[in-house]
Write a protein that holds these residues in place. Structure first.
Motif, mmCIF file in Angstrom:
data_model
loop_
_atom_site.group_PDB
_atom_site.id
_atom_site.type_symbol
_atom_site.label_atom_id
_atom_site.label_comp_id
_atom_site.label_asym_id
_atom_site.label_seq_id
_atom_site.Cartn_x
_atom_site.Cartn_y
_atom_site.Cartn_z
ATOM 1 N N SER A 46 19.108 1.255 -33.487
ATOM 2 C CA SER A 46 20.199 0.452 -34.006
ATOM 3 C C SER A 46 21.037 -0.089 -32.847
ATOM 4 N N ARG A 47 21.888 -1.068 -33.125
ATOM 5 C CA ARG A 47 22.736 -1.638 -32.078
ATOM 6 C C ARG A 47 24.119 -1.003 -32.120
ATOM 7 N N TYR A 48 24.545 -0.557 -30.970
ATOM 8 C CA TYR A 48 25.893 0.008 -30.819
ATOM 9 C C TYR A 48 26.608 -0.758 -29.729
ATOM 10 N N ASP A 49 27.931 -0.789 -29.840
ATOM 11 C CA ASP A 49 28.745 -1.448 -28.828
ATOM 12 C C ASP A 49 29.148 -0.483 -27.714
ATOM 13 N N LEU A 50 29.079 0.817 -28.012
ATOM 14 C CA LEU A 50 29.509 1.844 -27.061
ATOM 15 C C LEU A 50 28.895 3.177 -27.467
ATOM 16 N N VAL A 51 28.558 3.984 -26.456
ATOM 17 C CA VAL A 51 28.110 5.356 -26.697
ATOM 18 C C VAL A 51 29.072 6.290 -25.978
ATOM 19 N N ILE A 52 29.496 7.328 -26.688
ATOM 20 C CA ILE A 52 30.297 8.398 -26.089
ATOM 21 C C ILE A 52 29.477 9.666 -26.243
ATOM 22 N N THR A 53 29.188 10.324 -25.135
ATOM 23 C CA THR A 53 28.355 11.517 -25.193
ATOM 24 C C THR A 53 28.976 12.677 -24.434
ATOM 25 N N ASP A 54 28.685 13.859 -24.923
ATOM 26 C CA ASP A 54 29.082 15.073 -24.226
ATOM 27 C C ASP A 54 28.099 15.307 -23.079
ATOM 28 N N PHE A 55 28.509 16.054 -22.087
ATOM 29 C CA PHE A 55 27.652 16.391 -20.953
ATOM 30 C C PHE A 55 26.654 17.484 -21.336
ATOM 31 N N LYS A 56 27.165 18.552 -21.934
ATOM 32 C CA LYS A 56 26.306 19.677 -22.329
ATOM 33 C C LYS A 56 25.944 19.536 -23.794
ATOM 34 N N LEU A 57 24.672 19.297 -24.039
ATOM 35 C CA LEU A 57 24.163 19.134 -25.394
ATOM 36 C C LEU A 57 22.938 20.019 -25.572
ATOM 37 N N PRO A 58 22.646 20.435 -26.787
ATOM 38 C CA PRO A 58 21.394 21.142 -27.013
ATOM 39 C C PRO A 58 20.228 20.173 -26.794
ATOM 40 N N GLY A 59 19.181 20.636 -26.150
ATOM 41 C CA GLY A 59 18.042 19.769 -25.871
ATOM 42 C C GLY A 59 18.302 18.927 -24.637
ATOM 43 N N ILE A 60 18.258 17.638 -24.781
ATOM 44 C CA ILE A 60 18.454 16.708 -23.664
ATOM 45 C C ILE A 60 19.912 16.743 -23.197
ATOM 46 N N SER A 61 20.112 16.744 -21.895
ATOM 47 C CA SER A 61 21.476 16.791 -21.355
ATOM 48 C C SER A 61 22.126 15.417 -21.419
ATOM 49 N N GLY A 62 23.435 15.399 -21.282
ATOM 50 C CA GLY A 62 24.166 14.139 -21.267
ATOM 51 C C GLY A 62 23.728 13.227 -20.134
ATOM 52 N N LEU A 63 23.429 13.802 -18.957
ATOM 53 C CA LEU A 63 22.975 12.984 -17.823
ATOM 54 C C LEU A 63 21.613 12.362 -18.109
ATOM 55 N N ASP A 64 20.692 13.142 -18.676
ATOM 56 C CA ASP A 64 19.376 12.590 -19.032
ATOM 57 C C ASP A 64 19.510 11.514 -20.094
ATOM 58 N N LEU A 65 20.404 11.741 -21.025
ATOM 59 C CA LEU A 65 20.656 10.769 -22.084
ATOM 60 C C LEU A 65 21.155 9.453 -21.490
ATOM 61 N N ILE A 66 22.103 9.527 -20.580
ATOM 62 C CA ILE A 66 22.634 8.327 -19.926
ATOM 63 C C ILE A 66 21.516 7.587 -19.201
ATOM 64 N N LYS A 67 20.721 8.327 -18.469
ATOM 65 C CA LYS A 67 19.623 7.721 -17.710
ATOM 66 C C LYS A 67 18.668 6.968 -18.643
ATOM 67 N N GLN A 68 18.273 7.593 -19.725
ATOM 68 C CA GLN A 68 17.332 6.975 -20.653
ATOM 69 C C GLN A 68 17.954 5.796 -21.397
ATOM 70 N N LEU A 69 19.197 5.930 -21.810
ATOM 71 C CA LEU A 69 19.866 4.821 -22.492
ATOM 72 C C LEU A 69 20.049 3.630 -21.555
ATOM 73 N N HIS A 70 20.398 3.911 -20.321
ATOM 74 C CA HIS A 70 20.630 2.836 -19.360
ATOM 75 C C HIS A 70 19.333 2.077 -19.054
ATOM 76 N N GLN A 71 18.203 2.774 -19.095
ATOM 77 C CA GLN A 71 16.921 2.109 -18.858
ATOM 78 C C GLN A 71 16.573 1.142 -19.984
ATOM 79 N N SER A 72 16.905 1.512 -21.217
ATOM 80 C CA SER A 72 16.546 0.659 -22.350
ATOM 81 C C SER A 72 17.635 -0.352 -22.719
ATOM 82 N N ALA A 73 18.867 -0.063 -22.377
ATOM 83 C CA ALA A 73 19.987 -0.969 -22.692
ATOM 84 C C ALA A 73 20.987 -0.921 -21.544
ATOM 85 N N SER A 74 20.666 -1.627 -20.480
ATOM 86 C CA SER A 74 21.441 -1.496 -19.236
ATOM 87 C C SER A 74 22.894 -1.942 -19.350
#
Length: 125
Positions: A46-74
């Motif tokens: 889906s399309r979002y205008d902004l993502v707010i994420t915690d650093f410590k998450l179950p499963g994928i970390s916030g840093l990994d999440l940022i990296k992956q999101l930035h690759q697909s939606a820079s």
């Protein structure tokens, strides 16, 4: 500005509900998910205008999440929140594509100012 759609990824129920309430009260449309993987799936589906994420998450970390999101939606602005902050983590998050880094606990006004700035800068891009 039309009503911005925000994806909030926060595993702590109290923090998630509080942030969602603050943002919703200001007119933002907020979707709350509890796990990084679910947040990544939602952001890719889906399309979002902004993502707010915690650093410590179950499963994928916030840093990994940022990296992956930035690759697909820079150009998607991402704000990382954490109670476990350090200068090194803030620098790493920014290098990976985070717009800003917010240390918990924070004031509602601080969050709202940051969200407004991120959305405004995103519109200019």
């Amino acid at each position: 500005m039309q009503r911005a759609k925000i994806l909030l990824i926060e595993d702590d129920p109290g923090t998630g509900a509080a942030v969602q309430k603050v943002l919703s009260t200001e007119g933002f449309e907020v979707e709350l998910v509890r796990r990084g993987e679910e947040g990544l799936q939602r952001a890719n589906a889906s399309r979002y205008d902004l993502v707010i994420t915690d650093f410590k998450l179950p499963g994928i970390s916030g840093l990994d999440l940022i990296k992956q999101l930035h690759q697909s939606a820079s150009k998607l602005p991402i704000i990382m929140m954490t109670a476990h902050g350090s200068t090194e983590t803030a620098i790493e998050a920014t290098k990976l594509g985070a717009y800003e880094y917010l240390t918990k606990p924070f004031e509602a006004d601080e969050l709202l100012d940051l969200v407004t700035d991120a959305l405004r800068n995103s519109e200019l891009m």
